[in-house]
Design an enzyme around this catalytic site. Structure first.
Site, PDB file in Angstrom:
ATOM      1  N   GLY A 164      -9.887  17.458 -12.468  1.00  0.00           N
ATOM      2  CA  GLY A 164      -9.709  17.008 -13.846  1.00  0.00           C
ATOM      3  C   GLY A 164      -8.342  16.429 -14.134  1.00  0.00           C
ATOM      4  O   GLY A 164      -7.936  16.326 -15.290  1.00  0.00           O
ATOM      5  N   GLU A 288     -11.662  13.652  -3.543  1.00  0.00           N
ATOM      6  CA  GLU A 288     -12.052  15.053  -3.601  1.00  0.00           C
ATOM      7  C   GLU A 288     -13.564  15.153  -3.528  1.00  0.00           C
ATOM      8  O   GLU A 288     -14.276  14.149  -3.602  1.00  0.00           O
ATOM      9  CB  GLU A 288     -11.542  15.721  -4.889  1.00  0.00           C
ATOM     10  CG  GLU A 288     -12.132  15.141  -6.161  1.00  0.00           C
ATOM     11  CD  GLU A 288     -11.550  15.777  -7.420  1.00  0.00           C
ATOM     12  OE1 GLU A 288     -10.541  16.497  -7.308  1.00  0.00           O
ATOM     13  OE2 GLU A 288     -12.109  15.551  -8.501  1.00  0.00           O
ATOM     14  N   ARG A 292     -20.991  20.500  -7.145  1.00  0.00           N
ATOM     15  CA  ARG A 292     -21.865  20.804  -8.288  1.00  0.00           C
ATOM     16  C   ARG A 292     -22.549  19.528  -8.732  1.00  0.00           C
ATOM     17  O   ARG A 292     -22.236  18.437  -8.238  1.00  0.00           O
ATOM     18  CB  ARG A 292     -21.024  21.339  -9.446  1.00  0.00           C
ATOM     19  CG  ARG A 292     -19.881  20.385  -9.816  1.00  0.00           C
ATOM     20  CD  ARG A 292     -19.153  20.768 -11.077  1.00  0.00           C
ATOM     21  NE  ARG A 292     -17.936  20.016 -11.274  1.00  0.00           N
ATOM     22  CZ  ARG A 292     -17.850  18.776 -11.742  1.00  0.00           C
ATOM     23  NH1 ARG A 292     -18.969  18.123 -12.048  1.00  0.00           N
ATOM     24  NH2 ARG A 292     -16.685  18.167 -11.906  1.00  0.00           N
ATOM     25  N   VAL A 295     -21.531  15.271 -14.394  1.00  0.00           N
ATOM     26  CA  VAL A 295     -21.908  14.813 -15.727  1.00  0.00           C
ATOM     27  C   VAL A 295     -22.702  13.512 -15.625  1.00  0.00           C
ATOM     28  O   VAL A 295     -23.712  13.312 -16.307  1.00  0.00           O
ATOM     29  CB  VAL A 295     -20.657  14.586 -16.607  1.00  0.00           C
ATOM     30  CG1 VAL A 295     -21.039  13.999 -17.958  1.00  0.00           C
ATOM     31  CG2 VAL A 295     -19.885  15.891 -16.786  1.00  0.00           C
TER      32      VAL A 295
END
Length: 447
Positions: A164, A288, A292, A295
């Protein structure tokens, strides 16, 4: 297949997972904080359990309460969605130690790929393109300066953990490198509990291109082609599209195959994303891996016809992938915009409160993933995203035109949203020609 899944999340992704579970004939158990008592995911789940007060630490980040809820509901699996505990290897370990399957990769894969230093080392062994930089952790400023002078400024100080944009600093000289290391370490330690940093060559005027991968527990990994996520503000994505509009299918194939190699080397199963930066000469550098669902997964679903969330549940239940790599073809072009409850005219200030008017866009090729509606109260405690508007058409020009029309139709009041910003960006000639980089939006807005 599982009989009952607990969704350890909220908002639109919780709604998305519940729908996928129901399509598979699986019961869905929602958890909610006191602030989300009337949220949509609570209403459409088969059962809902309150796990605490509004602050995430008291609810969606509280592992003992999530496990207790799963045990009370007799759930045999937990889906973490994205954010919160989705990439927390300890949470995955706790789930499985309690005989509750974590819908996601193994703990070992999460630890390897979630640690950017270990991930880069595995990528080098797997012949995945990486940036010049340190071979591992850099703890000494003198050593950092030596490496930076060897690879040439500017360089990026990056936190080994997390993501992030936190724990990252760009340095253009020795002085800014020394101060940047201190700041990045402190920020990473505060955000992730891990102050480890490393160095990479900073790629100027880069584009952000990522590859969706998915694997099963039998060792098969497929890629679902690439997405372009270059349109960002402060390292947070605003617009995503698939496929990438500035590379050929041959270039995309080579990139996507390298991402799949990395996932196989990590013995990865479940949905994940391998993220790259691309320079002006179309050279790619690993950034990276997100272990998961992303979005922006809908744009990939639209061009491939693969339900990523449903497939992720199936492979976690031990089923093999229902397709082979040769079956995954690119069909048309998809674009997604994130509708955030923020005011672009006032430095993107959060706009919490009650939505009194909510008239969503629709029509052929238009998809809306949201938990919001008229009368919905946006709590101030969580991420500001209230929906994702996705369009899928035969080509990029058609997709942009459909998206522009849909955004004009979409009405939310009195809540301030990013819809006006997206309308402005879609009119921009550089975006229409895809002549952008990851700093384009900030330059445009004078940030």
């Amino acid at each position: 297949m599982f009989s009952r899944i607990l969704i350890a999340n909220r908002g639109e992704i919780a709604v998305r997972i519940i729908r996928a579970a129901h399509e598979l004939g699986v019961e869905a158990v929602a958890v909610y904080s006191e602030a989300d008592r009337d949220s949509k995911h609570v209403k459409i789940a088969d059962r809902a359990i309150c796990i605490g007060k509004a602050p995430p630490a008291d609810s969606y980040l509280n592992i003992p309460r999530l496990i207790a809820a799963a045990e009370v509901a007799d759930a045999d699996a937990i889906h973490p969605g994205y954010g919160f505990l989705a990439e927390n290897a300890h949470f995955a370990e706790v789930c499985r130690s309690c005989n509750i399957e974590f819908i996601g990769p193994s703990v070992e894969a999460m630890q390897t790929l979630g640690d950017k230093v270990a991930c880069k080392q595995l990528a080098i062994r797997s012949k995945v393109p990486t940036s010049p930089g340190s071979k591992g952790e850099v703890s000494d400023e003198t050593e950092a300066v030596k490496i930076a002078r060897e690879i040439g400024y500017p360089v990026m100080v990056k936190a080994s953990a997390g993501g992030g944009g936190r724990g990252m600093r760009v340095a253009h000289n020795d002085g800014s490198l020394r101060s940047g290391m201190k700041a990045a370490k402190q920020e990473a330690e505060a955000a992730f509990g891990n102050g480890t940093v490393y160095l990479e060559k900073f790629i100027e005027n880069a584009r952000h291109v990522e590859v969706q991968i998915i694997g099963d527990t039998q060792g098969t990994v497929c890629h679902l082609w690439e997405r372009d996520c270059t349109m960002q503000r402060r390292k947070q994505k605003l617009i995503e599209e698939a496929p990438c509009p500035v590379i050929t299918r041959g270039e995309a194939k080579a990139l996507c195959e390298s991402a799949a190699r990395l996932a196989r080397a990590a013995k990865y199963h479940g949905a994940g994303t391998v993220e790259f930066l691309m320079d002006s000469k179309k050279k790619f550098y690993l950034m990276e891996v997100n272990t998961r669902v992303q979005v922006e997964h809908p744009v990939t679903e639209m061009i491939t016809g693969v339900d990523i969330v449903k497939t992720g549940i199936q492979v976690s239940a031990g089923e093999p992938l229902p397709f082979k790599q040769k079956d995954i073809q690119v069909n048309g072009h998809a674009i997604e915009v994130r509708i955030n409850a923020e005011d672009p005219e006032h430095n993107f200030a959060p706009s919490a409160g009650v939505i009194k008017e909510f008239y969503p866009a629709g029509g052929f090729g238009v998809r809306l993933d949201t938990h919001a509606h008229s009368g919905y109260r946006i709590p101030p405690n969580y991420d500001s995203m209230i929906g994702k508007l996705i369009v899928h058409r035969k080509d990029r020009d058609s997709a942009m035109n459909t998206l522009a029309a849909a955004l004009k139709e979409f009405h939310i009041a009195p809540t301030k949203t990013t819809i006006p910003l997206h309308i402005r960006l879609l009119k921009n000639g550089n975006f229409r020609k895809s002549e952008v980089d990851i700093n384009f939006v900030e330059r445009l807005l004078g940030m």
